[in-house]
Write an enzyme that holds these catalytic residues in place. Structure first.
Site, PDB file in Angstrom:
ATOM      1  N   SER A   1      28.231  35.273  28.930  1.00  0.00           N
ATOM      2  CA  SER A   1      26.789  35.539  29.695  1.00  0.00           C
ATOM      3  C   SER A   1      25.538  34.189  29.631  1.00  0.00           C
ATOM      4  O   SER A   1      26.279  33.345  29.803  1.00  0.00           O
ATOM      5  CB  SER A   1      26.038  36.661  29.429  1.00  0.00           C
ATOM      6  OG  SER A   1      25.620  37.120  30.926  1.00  0.00           O
TER       7      SER A   1
ATOM      8  N   ASP B   1      33.047  42.000  37.228  1.00  0.00           N
ATOM      9  CA  ASP B   1      31.856  41.519  37.262  1.00  0.00           C
ATOM     10  C   ASP B   1      30.920  41.616  38.389  1.00  0.00           C
ATOM     11  O   ASP B   1      31.836  40.412  39.104  1.00  0.00           O
ATOM     12  CB  ASP B   1      32.240  40.658  35.998  1.00  0.00           C
ATOM     13  CG  ASP B   1      30.512  40.536  35.580  1.00  0.00           C
ATOM     14  OD1 ASP B   1      29.882  40.638  35.805  1.00  0.00           O
ATOM     15  OD2 ASP B   1      30.770  39.280  34.424  1.00  0.00           O
TER      16      ASP B   1
ATOM     17  N   HIS C   1      31.778  42.692  33.004  1.00  0.00           N
ATOM     18  CA  HIS C   1      30.163  41.866  32.493  1.00  0.00           C
ATOM     19  C   HIS C   1      30.715  41.796  30.415  1.00  0.00           C
ATOM     20  O   HIS C   1      30.060  42.609  29.978  1.00  0.00           O
ATOM     21  CB  HIS C   1      29.123  42.259  33.032  1.00  0.00           C
ATOM     22  CG  HIS C   1      28.459  40.607  32.378  1.00  0.00           C
ATOM     23  ND1 HIS C   1      28.342  39.173  32.963  1.00  0.00           N
ATOM     24  CD2 HIS C   1      27.597  40.394  31.452  1.00  0.00           C
ATOM     25  CE1 HIS C   1      27.563  38.737  32.502  1.00  0.00           C
ATOM     26  NE2 HIS C   1      27.115  39.123  31.849  1.00  0.00           N
TER      27      HIS C   1
END
Length: 594
Positions: free
Chosen positions: A207, A319, A350
């Site tokens: 991320s 995601d 995610h």
């Protein structure tokens, strides 16, 4: 953008601890077998250094260069002369984050002359330990782990700017220090060097922690030999906007750059960065949603030609926080840059791939860093460049992505959209106009499953005779008019199973005032017809035989767009609208399936 990687820590740590082999006699050299570094070092016998690297930027405007707080964990054998490469993870989250309110999204849309803003304050959250669940895996294999706190967070100075130039410089400065090009000091002010490293660095993370490797790689910094961006951003505009529309990351409606910067602002001095964060709030422009120099600074794609690091991209096909466009466009840019590259697509959202396919992922990661950091010739550059998890959980390796043999196939609309119109490979020649009325209080999933609705238009193929595989980015070319001078436009591609259940495969959004360019708001005149293109989020997806492909048009998307009061109308020229789909096998495969 509270990415949630910390919630994975206990689970992933337990997984990876089983891969380390503590208690062995400490060797003085790494060992390689089957193209992988072997776990021959004791991960408990390490040296830990705490230091501050000087970055050539003064983002807090205090007249001093910013300092990046760094922690190093390295095998003790480096004290006896062993030089090792580095796995480096930079993050704005090591110092915790504040819980700040997001912007209000129940607002009217912008048309020239109208403005709205929102902001808020919060509190400092908990401070997690500065570590990684991969630490023992790598230190046992003869790598050092290096961590740094982004500017403005934790014990670093400077200010958080969410993708701004200073953030990139701060993280890059650590690579420079590891290669003898930047200075560092310990807590007592004594100089600290990195004589224990070869200077070969691989950056990775999930991320935001995976976004920073992209940013640093675009500088072309020497010594950054590999990056592994997982669920990472390649353009911050595409994270918070979509072709002029203000669009949220999934589950974080109303978040924006200023909110994230304020959340990451955890350094001790809580006053010095407030003017800069206030400027972020103004410059991000939640009013027009236009692309601008502010967003261009945070667009890594424009500098991707500088990337020399071998890049292993990893992303979830489901995601909706960091959406698939971020990985797809970055991977395409890396290919054009000529850097070594590979992509992993999995079916989760995610998340870190170690929770999806542990053994194969760790093997892939180890081989990637063994090849590009330890410079062992293990042949990864000759292997298939795409690894994809299919809908049934199986995995396939393919030469490249999008899949070889993919080309555009077109689908055309037929009358009946308020209920269910048709969708097929033959263009209709009847002049048909169908309309919807926006109701932002209704979720897309609800509208998709209604038998008929005044709030959406829906068009469907017949049940397919064969499976249809998408690989890449689809788009729809609309001919539309509007009842008001501002409206959201949302497009959905839906898989309808034989039992009637549905899945939204991909979505796309646009502001029709940005139909010419994301840089430019051009007013729309109610009643006038315009050509408006909507690009869907890229996907690799198989519509199984017997399923239907559906296209659904609505205005506001409750979970993603701003939510104005109901009433905006969209009229669609049905016979002049076409879907362009990236089909494996192209238009022939599409025709055979329908």
């Amino acid at each position: 953008m509270r990415f949630g990687s910390w919630s994975l820590f206990p689970v992933v740590t337990a997984i990876l601890l089983a891969s380390a082999t503590p208690g062995r006699a400490e060797p003085q050299e790494p060992v390689f077998q089957d193209g992988q570094a072997q776990p021959v070092f004791d991960p408990a016998d390490v040296v830990r250094d705490d230091l501050w690297v000087t970055a050539p930027v003064d983002s807090d405007r205090d007249g001093e260069d910013d300092l990046v707080h760094v922690q190093v964990v390295r095998p003790r054998a480096t004290e006896q002369g062993l030089k090792v490469p580095v796995v480096y993870e930079a993050s704005p989250y090591y110092g915790g984050f504040k819980n700040l309110p997001n912007h209000n999204v129940d607002v009217e849309l912008y048309s020239p002359g109208y403005q709205t803003t929102a902001t808020g304050d919060g509190r400092v959250g908990p401070t997690p330990e500065m570590t990684s669940h991969y630490e023992e895996f790598f230190t046992s294999r003869g790598y050092a782990m290096v961590y740094s706190e982004s500017l403005g967070s934790g014990q670093s100075t400077g200010c958080p700017t969410v993708g701004g130039r200073n953030e990139t410089i701060g993280a890059k400065s650590v690579v420079d220090w590891l290669n003898g090009r930047a200075e560092a000091q310990d807590a007592a002010g004594a100089p600290v060097s990195a004589k224990w490293t070869t200077g070969s660095v691989g950056m990775m993370g999930v991320s935001y922690n995976g976004t920073l490797p992209n940013a640093v790689a675009t500088t072309g910094v020497r010594g950054l030999d590999a990056i592994v961006p997982i669920a990472a951003i390649s353009s911050w505009y595409d994270y918070y906007r979509a072709d002029g529309a203000v669009v949220a990351p999934g589950t974080f409606q109303g978040e924006d750059v200023d909110v994230l910067a304020g959340s990451d602002y955890t350094r001790a001095d809580q006053e010095i960065c407030k003017p800069l964060i206030e400027q972020l709030r103004k410059d991000q422009d939640r009013v027009t949603g236009d692309f601008s120099p502010f967003w261009q600074e945070r667009d890594y794609l424009k500098d991707a030609h500088n990337v020399r690091a071998a890049t292993l991209v990893v992303h979830g096909l489901n995601d909706w926080n960091v959406k698939g466009l971020q990985a797809a466009q970055w991977y395409e840019a890396i290919k054009k840059a000529g850097a070594p590259h590979k992509i992993w697509w999995h079916q989760k959202d995610h998340t870190d791939p170690v929770t999806v396919r542990k053994d194969e992922w760790l093997k892939t990661l180890n081989r990637w860093f063994t090849r590009y950091l330890y410079k062992q010739q293990n042949g990864v550059e000759t292997e298939p460049r795409a690894t994809i998890q299919r809908e049934d959980g199986s995995w396939v390796d393919e030469a490249e992505w999008p899949a070889p043999g993919t080309s555009t196939g077109s689908l055309y609309l037929g009358a009946g959209g308020p209920a269910h119109g048709t969708l097929g490979v033959q263009r209709k020649h009847d002049s048909i106009v169908e309309s919807l009325t926006d109701d932002a209080s209704k979720k897309a999933e609800t509208l998709v499953n209604e038998a008929s609705s005044p709030n959406r238009l829906s068009y469907s193929t017949s049940a397919t005779r064969k499976s249809i595989r998408l690989s890449g980015q689809a788009k729809v070319d609309l001919r539309v008019s509007f009842s008001r001078p501002a409206a959201n436009v949302t497009a959905l591609l839906v898989d309808r199973a034989p039992d009637g259940t549905s899945k939204i495969v991909t979505r796309g959004w646009t502001d029709p005032q940005n139909r010419i360019s994301p840089w430019l708001t051009v007013p729309i005149t109610p009643g006038q017809r315009y050509s408006v293109e909507v690009q869907f989020e890229p996907k690799d997806y198989v519509f199984a035989a017997g399923h239907k492909v559906e296209f659904v048009l609505l205005s506001s998307d409750y979970d993603y767009t701003l939510r104005p009061k109901p009433g905006a109308g969209i009229s669609l020229k049905v016979d002049d609208t076409a879907l362009q789909l990236p089909i494996v096998g192209g238009k022939r495969a599409l025709a055979d399936a329908l």
